[in-house]
Scaffold this motif. Structure first.
Motif, PDB file in Angstrom:
ATOM      1  N   GLY A   1     -72.898  84.829  26.795  1.00 24.66           N
ATOM      2  CA  GLY A   1     -72.352  86.180  26.948  1.00 24.66           C
ATOM      3  C   GLY A   1     -73.418  87.261  26.905  1.00 24.66           C
ATOM      4  O   GLY A   1     -74.611  86.986  26.729  1.00 24.66           O
ATOM      5  N   LEU A   2     -72.970  88.486  27.049  1.00 27.31           N
ATOM      6  CA  LEU A   2     -73.870  89.655  27.101  1.00 27.31           C
ATOM      7  C   LEU A   2     -74.787  89.701  25.871  1.00 27.31           C
ATOM      8  O   LEU A   2     -76.012  89.750  25.989  1.00 27.31           O
ATOM      9  N   ILE A   3     -74.203  89.673  24.701  1.00 24.74           N
ATOM     10  CA  ILE A   3     -74.984  89.761  23.463  1.00 24.74           C
ATOM     11  C   ILE A   3     -75.538  88.384  23.081  1.00 24.74           C
ATOM     12  O   ILE A   3     -76.690  88.260  22.656  1.00 24.74           O
TER      13      ILE A   3
ATOM     14  N   ASP B   1     -70.730  77.545  24.262  1.00 23.48           N
ATOM     15  CA  ASP B   1     -69.869  78.466  25.011  1.00 23.48           C
ATOM     16  C   ASP B   1     -68.866  77.609  25.776  1.00 23.48           C
ATOM     17  O   ASP B   1     -68.893  76.378  25.690  1.00 23.48           O
TER      18      ASP B   1
ATOM     19  N   ALA C   1     -68.268  74.083  23.974  1.00 24.32           N
ATOM     20  CA  ALA C   1     -67.232  73.934  22.955  1.00 24.32           C
ATOM     21  C   ALA C   1     -66.334  75.159  22.983  1.00 24.32           C
ATOM     22  O   ALA C   1     -66.809  76.284  23.179  1.00 24.32           O
ATOM     23  N   ASP C   2     -65.050  74.915  22.793  1.00 21.59           N
ATOM     24  CA  ASP C   2     -64.097  76.011  22.600  1.00 21.59           C
ATOM     25  C   ASP C   2     -64.043  76.252  21.092  1.00 21.59           C
ATOM     26  O   ASP C   2     -63.506  75.426  20.348  1.00 21.59           O
ATOM     27  N   VAL C   3     -64.604  77.370  20.653  1.00 21.71           N
ATOM     28  CA  VAL C   3     -64.728  77.592  19.207  1.00 21.71           C
ATOM     29  C   VAL C   3     -63.403  77.965  18.531  1.00 21.71           C
ATOM     30  O   VAL C   3     -63.359  78.124  17.316  1.00 21.71           O
TER      31      VAL C   3
ATOM     32  N   CYS D   1     -71.375  85.014  18.248  1.00 18.45           N
ATOM     33  CA  CYS D   1     -71.355  86.028  19.312  1.00 18.45           C
ATOM     34  C   CYS D   1     -70.261  85.750  20.336  1.00 18.45           C
ATOM     35  O   CYS D   1     -70.243  86.393  21.397  1.00 18.45           O
TER      36      CYS D   1
ATOM     37  N   TYR E   1     -66.576  85.778  22.071  1.00 22.37           N
ATOM     38  CA  TYR E   1     -65.560  86.836  22.170  1.00 22.37           C
ATOM     39  C   TYR E   1     -64.292  86.232  22.780  1.00 22.37           C
ATOM     40  O   TYR E   1     -63.922  86.567  23.896  1.00 22.37           O
TER      41      TYR E   1
ATOM     42  N   ARG F   1     -60.624  85.728  23.842  1.00 21.40           N
ATOM     43  CA  ARG F   1     -59.461  86.602  24.053  1.00 21.40           C
ATOM     44  C   ARG F   1     -58.640  86.024  25.189  1.00 21.40           C
ATOM     45  O   ARG F   1     -59.177  85.307  26.044  1.00 21.40           O
TER      46      ARG F   1
ATOM     47  N   TYR G   1     -64.296  82.654  14.215  1.00 18.55           N
ATOM     48  CA  TYR G   1     -65.409  83.019  13.326  1.00 18.55           C
ATOM     49  C   TYR G   1     -65.241  82.324  11.972  1.00 18.55           C
ATOM     50  O   TYR G   1     -66.211  81.919  11.341  1.00 18.55           O
TER      51      TYR G   1
ATOM     52  N   GLY H   1     -69.642  91.993  14.232  1.00 16.08           N
ATOM     53  CA  GLY H   1     -68.535  92.923  13.985  1.00 16.08           C
ATOM     54  C   GLY H   1     -68.538  93.982  15.053  1.00 16.08           C
ATOM     55  O   GLY H   1     -68.863  93.712  16.220  1.00 16.08           O
TER      56      GLY H   1
ATOM     57  N   TYR I   1     -58.406  94.610  18.253  1.00 17.23           N
ATOM     58  CA  TYR I   1     -59.837  94.667  17.914  1.00 17.23           C
ATOM     59  C   TYR I   1     -60.053  95.259  16.521  1.00 17.23           C
ATOM     60  O   TYR I   1     -60.934  94.805  15.773  1.00 17.23           O
TER      61      TYR I   1
ATOM     62  N   LYS J   1     -61.988  92.971  13.890  1.00 12.17           N
ATOM     63  CA  LYS J   1     -63.323  93.332  13.393  1.00 12.17           C
ATOM     64  C   LYS J   1     -63.294  93.788  11.933  1.00 12.17           C
ATOM     65  O   LYS J   1     -64.249  93.561  11.194  1.00 12.17           O
TER      66      LYS J   1
ATOM     67  N   VAL K   1     -72.082  98.413  23.904  1.00  3.13           N
ATOM     68  CA  VAL K   1     -73.238  97.899  24.643  1.00  3.13           C
ATOM     69  C   VAL K   1     -72.978  98.128  26.135  1.00  3.13           C
ATOM     70  O   VAL K   1     -71.928  97.723  26.650  1.00  3.13           O
TER      71      VAL K   1
END
Ligand SMILES: NC(=O)c1ccc[n+]([C@@H]2O[C@H](COP(=O)([O-])OP(=O)(O)OC[C@H]3O[C@@H](n4cnc5c(N)ncnc54)[C@H](O)[C@@H]3O)[C@@H](O)[C@H]2O)c1
Length: 255
Positions: free
Chosen positions: A16-18, A37, A59-61, A87, A89, A91, A118, A142, A166, A170, A199
């Protein structure tokens, strides 16, 4: 103090981005980085780009069995885990709707997927790290919106919003991490949050203008801004830092 030579780091949402910037930052500091991911993500491409000291494991976390398999694989290959950077996300397809349009089912699904994942990965990482003499470091992503309410004037007249889920996710990540810090601290495991502001990711121009005006440093964050904070918390430079929320927001939350 910032070196991670000989350390093993797991980055969820590594495609991902981050996540990509975090994985790169940790690798630059000398860590062996395992990126995880979803199968259709950029995780594998990022791992290849980072070279010999990075590898990808899909992996699907949000799936407890998949998380258990992931950790088993990491330990089989690397025999230790020093850093977990969450990291991802997760959804569902309805995430991002305006407040009035959010169904209870979607609320539940999105909360469980993101906050739940998480929890799952932190739990698995903590179990490994507390058995290592050197302990370990958990860093959960977060958001400034886990600390304070959204400024809805930013979204006026635009399709986008800050989803109601969100705020709960968070806020939950922040206090879950404090719990982890308190529970795992005696075993040498630190747990911290990095709370970024927005970001930049090709956002609507009007939004960017409004955002920049609202921010002391006059710009949105870059993924590297966030990665620097994660890398610090992962390293021995932060050896006495736990239960902390490191805000990376260009000064958004001070005014
Ligand atoms: N982008 C921002 O402006 C911003 C600001 C503050 C906080 N954050 C937080 O930073 C974290 C990363 O955000 P991002 O902008 O990089 O998101 P992103 O969507 O760019 O990347 C998230 C990654 O997570 C992966 N992912 C989603 N569901 C998954 C699952 N079930 N299992 C494994 N991987 C999964 C995706 O495939 C993707 O590669 C999130 O916690 C987000 O809330 C982002």
């Amino acid at each position: 103090m910032f070196e991670l030579d000989g350390k093993v780091a797991l980055v969820t949402g590594g495609g991902g981005l981050i996540g990509e910037a975090v994985a790169e930052g940790l690798a630059d500091q000398g860590a062996t980085v395992v990126l995880t991911d979803l199968p259709d993500s950029d995780g594998s491409r990022v791992a290849q780009r980072l070279g010999d000291d990075a590898w990808f494991r899909q992996a699907d976390v949000t799936d407890e069995t998949a998380v258990a398999d992931l950790f088993e694989r990491v330990l089989d290959e690397e025999e230790r885990l020093d850093v977990l950077a969450n990291c991802a996300y997760p959804r569902n397809e309805n995430y991002g709707r305006q407040y009035e349009a959010v169904d209870y089912d979607d609320w539940c699904e999105n909360l469980l997927a993101h906050l739940g994942s998480y929890y799952l990965t932190s739990k698995a990482a903590g179990a490994v790290m507390r058995d290592q003499p050197e302990g370990g470091s958990i860093v959960n992503l977060g958001s400034i919106y886990g600390r304070q309410a959204p400024d809805f004037s930013l979204y006026e007249g635009l399709e986008m919003t800050s989803p109601v889920e969100y705020a709960a996710i968070k806020g939950g990540v922040l206090n879950l991490t404090r719990y982890l810090a308190s529970y795992l601290g005696p075993d040498g495991v630190r747990a911290n949050v990095v709370s970024p502001g927005g970001v930049f990711d090709g956002h609507d121009e009007t939004f960017v203008e409004r955002y920049e005006q609202r921010t002391v440093l006059g710009r949105m964050a870059t993924p590297e801004d966030v990665a620097g904070a994660v890398c610090y918390l992962a390293s021995d430079a932060a050896s006495y830092v736990t239960g902390h929320d490191l805000v990376v927001d260009g000064g958004w939350t001070i005014q």
